[in-house]
Design an enzyme around this catalytic site. Sequence first.
Site, PDB file in Angstrom:
ATOM      1  N   ASP A 244       2.724   3.252  -0.712  1.00 50.14           N
ATOM      2  CA  ASP A 244       3.619   2.636  -1.697  1.00 50.14           C
ATOM      3  C   ASP A 244       2.866   2.437  -3.019  1.00 50.14           C
ATOM      4  O   ASP A 244       2.152   1.453  -3.182  1.00 50.14           O
ATOM      5  CB  ASP A 244       4.130   1.296  -1.144  1.00 50.14           C
ATOM      6  CG  ASP A 244       5.152   0.641  -2.079  1.00 50.14           C
ATOM      7  OD1 ASP A 244       5.567   1.301  -3.055  1.00 50.14           O
ATOM      8  OD2 ASP A 244       5.531  -0.518  -1.812  1.00 50.14           O
ATOM      9  N   LYS A 251       2.608  -0.210  -9.223  1.00 55.69           N
ATOM     10  CA  LYS A 251       1.834  -1.396  -8.848  1.00 55.69           C
ATOM     11  C   LYS A 251       0.523  -1.419  -9.620  1.00 55.69           C
ATOM     12  O   LYS A 251      -0.056  -0.366  -9.872  1.00 55.69           O
ATOM     13  CB  LYS A 251       1.478  -1.340  -7.355  1.00 55.69           C
ATOM     14  CG  LYS A 251       2.595  -1.650  -6.407  1.00 55.69           C
ATOM     15  CD  LYS A 251       2.075  -1.669  -4.969  1.00 55.69           C
ATOM     16  CE  LYS A 251       3.201  -1.874  -3.985  1.00 55.69           C
ATOM     17  NZ  LYS A 251       3.836  -3.196  -4.081  1.00 55.69           N
ATOM     18  N   GLU A 323      11.369  -0.515  -2.598  1.00 52.37           N
ATOM     19  CA  GLU A 323      11.857   0.704  -1.938  1.00 52.37           C
ATOM     20  C   GLU A 323      12.169   0.490  -0.465  1.00 52.37           C
ATOM     21  O   GLU A 323      13.018   1.180   0.097  1.00 52.37           O
ATOM     22  CB  GLU A 323      10.838   1.832  -2.113  1.00 52.37           C
ATOM     23  CG  GLU A 323       9.658   1.854  -1.120  1.00 52.37           C
ATOM     24  CD  GLU A 323       8.736   0.631  -1.196  1.00 52.37           C
ATOM     25  OE1 GLU A 323       8.753  -0.065  -2.239  1.00 52.37           O
ATOM     26  OE2 GLU A 323       8.026   0.358  -0.215  1.00 52.37           O
ATOM     27  N   ARG A 325      13.683  -1.913   1.107  1.00 53.49           N
ATOM     28  CA  ARG A 325      15.052  -2.338   1.385  1.00 53.49           C
ATOM     29  C   ARG A 325      16.043  -1.187   1.217  1.00 53.49           C
ATOM     30  O   ARG A 325      17.103  -1.180   1.835  1.00 53.49           O
ATOM     31  CB  ARG A 325      15.420  -3.537   0.506  1.00 53.49           C
ATOM     32  CG  ARG A 325      15.335  -3.290  -0.940  1.00 53.49           C
ATOM     33  CD  ARG A 325      15.369  -4.569  -1.740  1.00 53.49           C
ATOM     34  NE  ARG A 325      14.084  -5.278  -1.746  1.00 53.49           N
ATOM     35  CZ  ARG A 325      13.862  -6.414  -2.395  1.00 53.49           C
ATOM     36  NH1 ARG A 325      14.840  -6.981  -3.080  1.00 53.49           N
ATOM     37  NH2 ARG A 325      12.690  -6.991  -2.364  1.00 53.49           N
TER      38      ARG A 325
HETATM   39  N1  BES Z   1       5.294  -2.812   0.309  1.00 51.96           N
HETATM   40  C1  BES Z   1       5.591  -3.849  -0.603  1.00 51.96           C
HETATM   41  C2  BES Z   1       5.407  -5.243  -0.009  1.00 51.96           C
HETATM   42  C3  BES Z   1       4.013  -5.639   0.407  1.00 51.96           C
HETATM   43  C4  BES Z   1       3.199  -6.331  -0.454  1.00 51.96           C
HETATM   44  C5  BES Z   1       3.567  -5.373   1.694  1.00 51.96           C
HETATM   45  C6  BES Z   1       1.934  -6.732  -0.052  1.00 51.96           C
HETATM   46  C7  BES Z   1       2.306  -5.765   2.097  1.00 51.96           C
HETATM   47  C8  BES Z   1       1.493  -6.445   1.231  1.00 51.96           C
HETATM   48  C9  BES Z   1       7.041  -3.744  -1.081  1.00 51.96           C
HETATM   49  O1  BES Z   1       7.569  -2.478  -1.115  1.00 51.96           O
HETATM   50  C10 BES Z   1       7.059  -4.272  -2.487  1.00 51.96           C
HETATM   51  O2  BES Z   1       6.444  -3.681  -3.303  1.00 51.96           O
HETATM   52  N2  BES Z   1       7.757  -5.387  -2.703  1.00 51.96           N
HETATM   53  C11 BES Z   1       7.854  -5.968  -3.991  1.00 51.96           C
HETATM   54  C12 BES Z   1       9.297  -6.331  -4.214  1.00 51.96           C
HETATM   55  C13 BES Z   1       9.583  -6.739  -5.624  1.00 51.96           C
HETATM   56  C14 BES Z   1       9.501  -5.543  -6.545  1.00 51.96           C
HETATM   57  C15 BES Z   1      10.954  -7.342  -5.682  1.00 51.96           C
HETATM   58  C16 BES Z   1       6.982  -7.229  -3.996  1.00 51.96           C
HETATM   59  O3  BES Z   1       6.930  -7.932  -3.000  1.00 51.96           O
HETATM   60  O4  BES Z   1       6.310  -7.445  -5.008  1.00 51.96           O
HETATM   61 ZN    ZN Z   2       6.687  -1.110   0.228  1.00 58.06          ZN
HETATM   62 ZN    ZN Z   3       7.129  -1.438  -2.951  1.00 58.69          ZN
END
Ligand code: BES
Ligand code: ZN
Ligand code: ZN
Length: 471
Positions: A244, A251, A323, A325
């Site tokens: 991701d 990120k 992504e 969800r």
């Molecule tokens: N894969 C990430 C969530 C994650 C973060 C898993 C840290 C393990 C450790 C997910 O896809 C994500 O990026 N979520 C975002 C959502 C936001 C953009 C609403 C998040 O949590 O920042």
């Molecule tokens: Zn993710």
């Molecule tokens: Zn993500």
Amino acid sequence: MIKIEIRDLSHSKECDAFMMPVFKGEEGSARAKDLADKKKGYLRLVNDPEIGNILLVWLGRKVDATGLFIKETFATALGHMSSIGAKRIGLICTESFLKNGGLDDSLEGMILSSYSFDKHKSAKDKAPYLYIITKTSKQKAEASKRTERTIAWASAVLKIRDHVNEPSNILTPNEMKKRASKVAQLKNVKMKVIEGRELEKERLNAIRAVGSGSKTGAKLICLEYSPAAAKRKVALIGKGVTFDTGGYSLKPPRHMLGMKGDMLGSAIVMSLIEHAANSSAKIKLMGFMPLAENMISSSAYKPEDIIRTHSGKTVEVENTDAEGRLLLADTLSYCKRYKPDEIVDVATLSGSCHLALGEFICPFVSNNESMAHRLERSSELTGEKFLRLPLMKDYLRFLKSSVADIKNISFGSGGSLITSSIFLSEFVGDSPWLHIDLAGGDFQSGSVSPIFPKGSSGFGIKTLMSYLGLI
Ligand code: BES
Ligand code: ZN
Ligand code: ZN
């Protein structure tokens, strides 16, 4: 992982050192007498001229010795044994240790702590042998039963760690397909893969969109374990993002570390099906693994794209990093055609899990009281804390889009643990459903607990196994 065998007392000569649990009231021998003054968890190495090195493991009062305490204490004790160079370690299994579940907990702690992800290292540590030493044949039979059971489920957790720790240049969606085909060779397991043009035909457009930036295309793998005598039919869905980057909502570098493990949910689904088949469990499991790599390229999906999902609902992509969800939305509505009694999804969905609850509390939501209570009961049995969050329908207002039926993130950053669940629930409808967010606990820095070495921990999986009757 340590190699574990059961031995009679008469074979104790094979051991080069011993571990002996001591509860309060069982101090017996002279060298254990003053242990009662020590803090529980205290380790004392004594040398008996006839027997050799014995590590006394002080466990204090039986009523205070929680499962977690025994797991962590024996993980530390095993480390101690290794540091004195013991290669064949005898665990003296007393009657009370056996009967109180001490054996099970100590084995769990030692199995989970002796794991290391060393397949890509030239120099590998040699795993020690652990011989469980019992006195009577009745004890031996009981110890064997408990040991076999613990090894079986804990090995499934270690396999999941292996998949999660595997880097994404090796563990692509195609590699997951290869690994799933191995599971599909087991008795009563079938596999179906939807990929390429098929995704389009099945209208799995959200899955397609998430994978569209990568040349290793998205896919939905369905692994079904269908034994003859199954009473319950559960759909198990696991997020499978093999890496991701965040996509165009990129990120920052420090948040990208750990994102090779964003397929934890899929790894759980795959390994639980494997474990169910190997142990001839009497539950029908329909596993769904939506797999994709969230990347940037000229074909990638972008913020402001509108996707018509499998359900027919349109989603405005406000953030390509939300992504998971999207993958789950399509899979949740797709799985309903198989009419499962229950739907359980597991996903590393929200970074805010960790922010809010830390490593050792796992949030979940459910639209079904019975499912939620059963999960809570399983969590009490395993000692892994789970916390139910409210499925606050009213928060749907934060997901309103001006151009589509719903958008994939809420405005503002508040409540994203809840709003991500609300988003999913829009694709679940009335089906009994449980959503477990594993983003908090899985990735360990390596110093929090001796049973969780650096990397993937597998925290929460035992509870899910217990929920499904696989332990
Ligand atoms: N894969 C990430 C969530 C994650 C973060 C898993 C840290 C393990 C450790 C997910 O896809 C994500 O990026 N979520 C975002 C959502 C936001 C953009 C609403 C998040 O949590 O920042
Ligand atoms: Zn993710
Ligand atoms: Zn993500």
